[in-house]
Motif scaffolding. Structure first.
Motif, PDB file in Angstrom:
ATOM      1  N   THR A 144       0.839  -1.353   0.018  1.00 55.99           N
ATOM      2  CA  THR A 144      -0.187  -0.038   0.182  1.00 55.99           C
ATOM      3  C   THR A 144       0.818   1.162  -0.053  1.00 55.99           C
ATOM      4  OG1 THR A 144      -1.359   1.397   1.231  1.00 55.99           O
ATOM      5  CG2 THR A 144      -0.279  -0.197   2.589  1.00 55.99           C
ATOM      6  N   TYR A 181      -3.139  -1.433  10.297  1.00 56.27           N
ATOM      7  CA  TYR A 181      -3.353  -2.233   9.073  1.00 56.27           C
ATOM      8  C   TYR A 181      -2.054  -1.852   8.254  1.00 56.27           C
ATOM      9  CZ  TYR A 181      -4.261  -2.229   4.094  1.00 56.27           C
ATOM     10  OH  TYR A 181      -3.855  -2.433   2.796  1.00 56.27           O
ATOM     11  N   THR A 253     -18.606  13.089   3.467  1.00 58.24           N
ATOM     12  CA  THR A 253     -18.005  13.045   4.764  1.00 58.24           C
ATOM     13  C   THR A 253     -16.674  13.524   4.587  1.00 58.24           C
ATOM     14  OG1 THR A 253     -17.809  10.695   4.617  1.00 58.24           O
ATOM     15  CG2 THR A 253     -19.744  11.515   5.707  1.00 58.24           C
ATOM     16  N   GLU A 328      -3.941  11.913  10.997  1.00 61.36           N
ATOM     17  CA  GLU A 328      -3.234  12.121  10.010  1.00 61.36           C
ATOM     18  C   GLU A 328      -3.052  13.236   9.622  1.00 61.36           C
ATOM     19  OE1 GLU A 328      -5.869  10.195   6.819  1.00 61.36           O
ATOM     20  OE2 GLU A 328      -7.434  11.535   7.129  1.00 61.36           O
TER      21      GLU A 328
HETATM   22  N1  USQ Z   1     -11.523   9.819   4.332  1.00 61.32           N
HETATM   23  C1  USQ Z   1     -12.299  10.798   4.239  1.00 61.32           C
HETATM   24  N2  USQ Z   1     -13.925  10.780   4.230  1.00 61.32           N
HETATM   25  C2  USQ Z   1     -14.143   9.386   4.462  1.00 61.32           C
HETATM   26  C3  USQ Z   1     -13.516   8.343   4.069  1.00 61.32           C
HETATM   27  C4  USQ Z   1     -12.029   8.632   4.112  1.00 61.32           C
HETATM   28  O1  USQ Z   1     -11.968  12.183   4.319  1.00 61.32           O
HETATM   29  O2  USQ Z   1     -15.475   9.216   4.394  1.00 61.32           O
HETATM   30  C5  USQ Z   1     -10.217  10.317   3.993  1.00 61.32           C
HETATM   31  C6  USQ Z   1      -9.258   9.523   5.054  1.00 61.32           C
HETATM   32  O3  USQ Z   1      -9.217   9.952   6.097  1.00 61.32           O
HETATM   33  C7  USQ Z   1      -7.875   9.488   4.100  1.00 61.32           C
HETATM   34  C8  USQ Z   1      -8.282   9.233   2.734  1.00 61.32           C
HETATM   35  O4  USQ Z   1      -9.774   9.944   2.698  1.00 61.32           O
HETATM   36  O5  USQ Z   1      -7.050  10.470   4.361  1.00 61.32           O
HETATM   37  C9  USQ Z   1      -8.295   7.875   1.917  1.00 61.32           C
HETATM   38  O6  USQ Z   1      -9.478   7.099   2.862  1.00 61.32           O
HETATM   39  P1  USQ Z   1      -9.552   5.627   2.409  1.00 61.32           P
HETATM   40  O7  USQ Z   1     -10.412   4.877   3.692  1.00 61.32           O
HETATM   41  O8  USQ Z   1      -9.940   5.650   1.211  1.00 61.32           O
HETATM   42  O9  USQ Z   1      -8.239   4.768   2.432  1.00 61.32           O
HETATM   43  P2  USQ Z   1      -7.299   4.128   3.517  1.00 61.32           P
HETATM   44  O10 USQ Z   1      -7.875   4.010   4.676  1.00 61.32           O
HETATM   45  O11 USQ Z   1      -5.929   4.688   3.440  1.00 61.32           O
HETATM   46  O12 USQ Z   1      -7.131   2.635   3.102  1.00 61.32           O
HETATM   47  C10 USQ Z   1      -7.608   2.044   1.610  1.00 61.32           C
HETATM   48  C11 USQ Z   1      -7.813   0.773   1.580  1.00 61.32           C
HETATM   49  C12 USQ Z   1      -6.501  -0.044   1.861  1.00 61.32           C
HETATM   50  C13 USQ Z   1      -5.312   0.447   1.071  1.00 61.32           C
HETATM   51  C14 USQ Z   1      -5.189   2.072   1.170  1.00 61.32           C
HETATM   52  C15 USQ Z   1      -4.329   2.760   0.382  1.00 61.32           C
HETATM   53  O13 USQ Z   1      -8.797   0.316   2.448  1.00 61.32           O
HETATM   54  O14 USQ Z   1      -6.838  -1.365   1.688  1.00 61.32           O
HETATM   55  O15 USQ Z   1      -4.244  -0.055   1.489  1.00 61.32           O
HETATM   56  O16 USQ Z   1      -6.517   2.639   0.651  1.00 61.32           O
HETATM   57  S1  USQ Z   1      -3.387   4.072   0.771  1.00 61.32           S
HETATM   58  O17 USQ Z   1      -4.380   4.986   1.353  1.00 61.32           O
HETATM   59  O18 USQ Z   1      -2.760   4.609  -0.193  1.00 61.32           O
HETATM   60  O19 USQ Z   1      -2.823   3.731   1.702  1.00 61.32           O
END
Ligand code: USQ
Length: 382
Positions: A144, A181, A253, A328
């Motif tokens: 990731t 994770y 959100t 974050e």
């Molecule tokens: N975010 C919002 N609002 C929401 C959901 C998320 O502002 O309703 C923000 C989060 O705080 C974050 C960003 O959007 O800053 C990305 O969140 P995400 O839930 O899309 O991604 P993340 O939790 O980081 O995880 C997802 C996958 C994971 C993968 C990762 C890639 O679930 O399996 O490894 O994306 S990365 O983000 O580049 O690490």
């Protein structure tokens, strides 16, 4: 190629299985439905109904004539992993078999431990099964972009040359993950690197950003072949969530300031990247790392894009910042290199209005299944 896909029931695993089978490869998928059980336990069911693996494989065979072999078993059990690798003698193992949710891993001790044990044990068992049974096999491991965190310097593809007191060497790029994770993925990379440099395994580690999308060539053949499309706070990724929120009439959100930048890619591009990596394998003794993303956006930019397309479709989309449940940076530098997969032949599908509009249409067809209670964040980092 004989291809074994670990975690073949997942959002990425199942579309990957169909993609390789349609391209003429001999495909086996292995899974123990861990993510389905976790989704059920946290009331995070997917939007679209996805039949179990045997049913999906039968539908796929009936539709295309291509076979996908199914093995149900817990790959964190070494006996299960070794049996499946021995029976299938794969040329390529695609390893997706991990608990993929950052919020799930931060929910409490039980979930953290479950994530830690499953993710590390499956990687460890996979490494040993390859080393003992198929040492020439190529492991394509899903990492990731979150392994790197958000450093204040450019992010290189896996490695960084460092000059220190007049001498130079190359190291794994420094990592600083933002959830347990993501930290398991950092540990996976370290494990893989140890076994690559010590035993000459061949491994490609794909540092992937958040994925969005529902449509692939094969998934579009029958609605029952769709990927598991989550929109809840635990398993849904941000773009998929925003699109469902737009349809449900819930203000998008945005967590906190909205300046969080990540590298995104379309589900179709995940399939391309994994196939390109598999068909052009790493050398023996090489840990090859690619950054798997096609474009970067802040969360606020994503919300504006979804609002723009939703409003054109008459949805009247609102955006609302809510307190950030995560720890974050909300404003930061972000400049990841991502040329390796393009050089291998990746042709990106960018996040156009057309692509977002088509996703909105598919969600509108299923709007009766949206449960709005699954949308607001239920897990806080502190
Ligand atoms: N975010 C919002 N609002 C929401 C959901 C998320 O502002 O309703 C923000 C989060 O705080 C974050 C960003 O959007 O800053 C990305 O969140 P995400 O839930 O899309 O991604 P993340 O939790 O980081 O995880 C997802 C996958 C994971 C993968 C990762 C890639 O679930 O399996 O490894 O994306 S990365 O983000 O580049 O690490």
């Amino acid at each position: 190629m004989r291809v074994l896909i670990l975690g073949g029931d997942g959002y990425l695993g199942w579309p990957t299985a169909m993609d390789f089978a349609a391209a003429g490869h001999e495909v086996t998928v292995a899974d123990n439905y861990l993510r389905r059980h976790m989704a059920e336990a946290t009331e995070s069911d997917a939007l679209l109904v996805a039949p179990n693996l045997s049913e999906r494989a039968a539908i796929f065979k009936g539709t295309t004539g291509h076979e996908i072999h199914v093995r149900i078993g817990d790959l964190s059990d070494p006996d299960v992993m070794f049996d499946i690798v021995r029976d299938t003698t794969p040329d390529t193992i695609i390893h997706y078999a991990e608990q993929p949710s950052a919020p799930y891993s931060m929910r409490g001790f039980r979930e953290a431990r479950e994530t830690f044990q499953n993710n590390l044990d499956v990687t460890f068992n996979c490494i040993w099964a390859v080393k003992e049974i198929v040492p020439e096999a190529h492991v394509v491991k899903l990492g990731t972009m979150g392994e790197y965190g958000t450093p204040n310097i450019d992010i290189e593809e896996g490695w960084l040359e460092i000059e220190h007191k007049g001498r130079k060497d190359t190291f794994l790029y420094p990592r600083a993950a933002g959830s347990l994770y993501h930290t398991t993925k950092v540990l996976d990379t370290d494990l893989l690197w140890f076994y690559v440099r010590t035993y000459g395994l061949r491994v490609t580690d794909l540092m992937q950003g958040p994925v969005y999308g529902i449509s692939t060539d094969e998934a579009d053949l029958d609605p029952r072949l769709c990927p598991n499309f989550h929109y809840d706070d635990i398993f849904g990724t941000v773009v998929n969530r925003f699109l469902v929120q737009a349809v449900a009439g819930v203000p998008l959100t945005v967590y906190g300031g909205g300046g969080q930048t990540r590298g995104y890619l379309n589900l179709r591009d995940t399939l391309q990247c994994v196939r390109l990596a598999a068909e052009k394998p790493a050398e023996s003794g090489e840990l090859r790392i690619f950054n798997q993303l096609t474009e970067t956006f802040t969360v606020s930019e994503l919300a504006e894009r979804v609002k723009g397309v939703g409003d054109q479709m008459g949805l009247g989309v609102e955006i609302k910042s809510i307190p950030n449940p995560r720890k974050e940076k909300e404003e930061h530098y972000y400049n990841p290199t991502h040329s390796g997969l393009i050089e291998l032949g990746l042709e990106p599908h960018y996040m156009t209005e057309g692509i977002l509009g088509a996703m909105l249409e598919r969600i509108i067809e299923n709007r009766d299944r949206i449960v709005t209670d699954r949308i607001m964040p239920r897990v806080r980092w502190s």
